[in-house]
Design a protein around this motif. Structure first.
Motif, PDB file in Angstrom:
ATOM      1  N   ALA A 228     -42.071   2.346   6.303  1.00  0.00           N
ATOM      2  CA  ALA A 228     -43.118   2.005   5.337  1.00  0.00           C
ATOM      3  C   ALA A 228     -42.697   0.800   4.497  1.00  0.00           C
ATOM      4  O   ALA A 228     -43.520  -0.099   4.231  1.00  0.00           O
ATOM      5  CB  ALA A 228     -43.416   3.202   4.439  1.00  0.00           C
ATOM      6  N   ASP A 229     -41.442   0.747   4.104  1.00  0.00           N
ATOM      7  CA  ASP A 229     -40.945  -0.399   3.335  1.00  0.00           C
ATOM      8  C   ASP A 229     -40.976  -1.674   4.174  1.00  0.00           C
ATOM      9  O   ASP A 229     -41.328  -2.748   3.677  1.00  0.00           O
ATOM     10  CB  ASP A 229     -39.524  -0.141   2.832  1.00  0.00           C
ATOM     11  CG  ASP A 229     -39.466   0.915   1.744  1.00  0.00           C
ATOM     12  OD1 ASP A 229     -40.535   1.220   1.171  1.00  0.00           O
ATOM     13  OD2 ASP A 229     -38.356   1.417   1.477  1.00  0.00           O
TER      14      ASP A 229
ATOM     15  N   LEU B  68     -42.998  -2.324   6.676  1.00  0.00           N
ATOM     16  CA  LEU B  68     -44.396  -2.701   6.838  1.00  0.00           C
ATOM     17  C   LEU B  68     -44.921  -3.379   5.576  1.00  0.00           C
ATOM     18  O   LEU B  68     -45.612  -4.400   5.652  1.00  0.00           O
ATOM     19  CB  LEU B  68     -45.229  -1.469   7.174  1.00  0.00           C
ATOM     20  CG  LEU B  68     -46.730  -1.694   7.412  1.00  0.00           C
ATOM     21  CD1 LEU B  68     -46.924  -2.637   8.595  1.00  0.00           C
ATOM     22  CD2 LEU B  68     -47.435  -0.387   7.645  1.00  0.00           C
ATOM     23  N   ALA B  69     -44.576  -2.840   4.415  1.00  0.00           N
ATOM     24  CA  ALA B  69     -44.996  -3.449   3.150  1.00  0.00           C
ATOM     25  C   ALA B  69     -44.379  -4.823   2.981  1.00  0.00           C
ATOM     26  O   ALA B  69     -45.042  -5.757   2.493  1.00  0.00           O
ATOM     27  CB  ALA B  69     -44.612  -2.549   1.981  1.00  0.00           C
ATOM     28  N   ALA B  70     -43.139  -5.000   3.396  1.00  0.00           N
ATOM     29  CA  ALA B  70     -42.477  -6.306   3.284  1.00  0.00           C
ATOM     30  C   ALA B  70     -43.151  -7.313   4.201  1.00  0.00           C
ATOM     31  O   ALA B  70     -43.343  -8.479   3.813  1.00  0.00           O
ATOM     32  CB  ALA B  70     -40.992  -6.176   3.630  1.00  0.00           C
TER      33      ALA B  70
ATOM     34  N   GLU C 163     -46.260  -7.244   5.144  1.00  0.00           N
ATOM     35  CA  GLU C 163     -47.569  -7.546   4.557  1.00  0.00           C
ATOM     36  C   GLU C 163     -47.426  -8.520   3.394  1.00  0.00           C
ATOM     37  O   GLU C 163     -48.273  -9.401   3.214  1.00  0.00           O
ATOM     38  CB  GLU C 163     -48.260  -6.267   4.107  1.00  0.00           C
ATOM     39  CG  GLU C 163     -48.749  -5.396   5.255  1.00  0.00           C
ATOM     40  CD  GLU C 163     -49.351  -4.079   4.792  1.00  0.00           C
ATOM     41  OE1 GLU C 163     -49.330  -3.815   3.568  1.00  0.00           O
ATOM     42  OE2 GLU C 163     -49.839  -3.343   5.645  1.00  0.00           O
ATOM     43  N   ASN C 164     -46.373  -8.373   2.599  1.00  0.00           N
ATOM     44  CA  ASN C 164     -46.138  -9.274   1.470  1.00  0.00           C
ATOM     45  C   ASN C 164     -45.795 -10.672   1.955  1.00  0.00           C
ATOM     46  O   ASN C 164     -46.152 -11.672   1.335  1.00  0.00           O
ATOM     47  CB  ASN C 164     -45.037  -8.745   0.570  1.00  0.00           C
ATOM     48  CG  ASN C 164     -45.491  -7.546  -0.252  1.00  0.00           C
ATOM     49  OD1 ASN C 164     -46.686  -7.339  -0.430  1.00  0.00           O
ATOM     50  ND2 ASN C 164     -44.543  -6.776  -0.729  1.00  0.00           N
TER      51      ASN C 164
ATOM     52  N   GLU D   2     -39.651   6.349   5.482  1.00  0.00           N
ATOM     53  CA  GLU D   2     -39.646   5.521   4.274  1.00  0.00           C
ATOM     54  C   GLU D   2     -39.218   4.093   4.603  1.00  0.00           C
ATOM     55  O   GLU D   2     -39.806   3.121   4.108  1.00  0.00           O
ATOM     56  CB  GLU D   2     -38.716   6.126   3.225  1.00  0.00           C
ATOM     57  CG  GLU D   2     -38.705   5.391   1.923  1.00  0.00           C
ATOM     58  CD  GLU D   2     -37.782   6.038   0.905  1.00  0.00           C
ATOM     59  OE1 GLU D   2     -37.288   5.299   0.037  1.00  0.00           O
ATOM     60  OE2 GLU D   2     -37.553   7.257   0.990  1.00  0.00           O
TER      61      GLU D   2
END
Length: 69
Positions: free
Chosen positions: A58-59, A61-63, A65-66, A55
């Protein structure tokens, strides 16, 4: 033999110490149950740690990408 105690042959000693044997078997069973519980709990904690790690990745990676957007 002048002793008041009757002669107990070596095979009869097992009857005298039967309670010790039973007690040892109970202690061994409790230790085995404890070891199984420790292994089970360790697997449970490892699974929770692995899920939290996934988790977190994944967080992260999302950060990233943002931030790139």
């Amino acid at each position: 033999m002048d002793s008041d105690k009757p002669y107990v042959p070596p095979a009869g000693m097992a009857e005298m110490f039967a309670w010790v044997t039973v007690t040892h078997f109970l202690v061994i069973a409790l230790c085995a149950a404890g070891a199984i519980a420790i292994l089970w709990w360790g697997r449970h904690l490892h699974r929770r740690w692995k899920e939290a790690q996934e988790e977190h990745e994944a967080d992260a990676l999302a950060a990233r990408e943002n931030e790139a957007d």
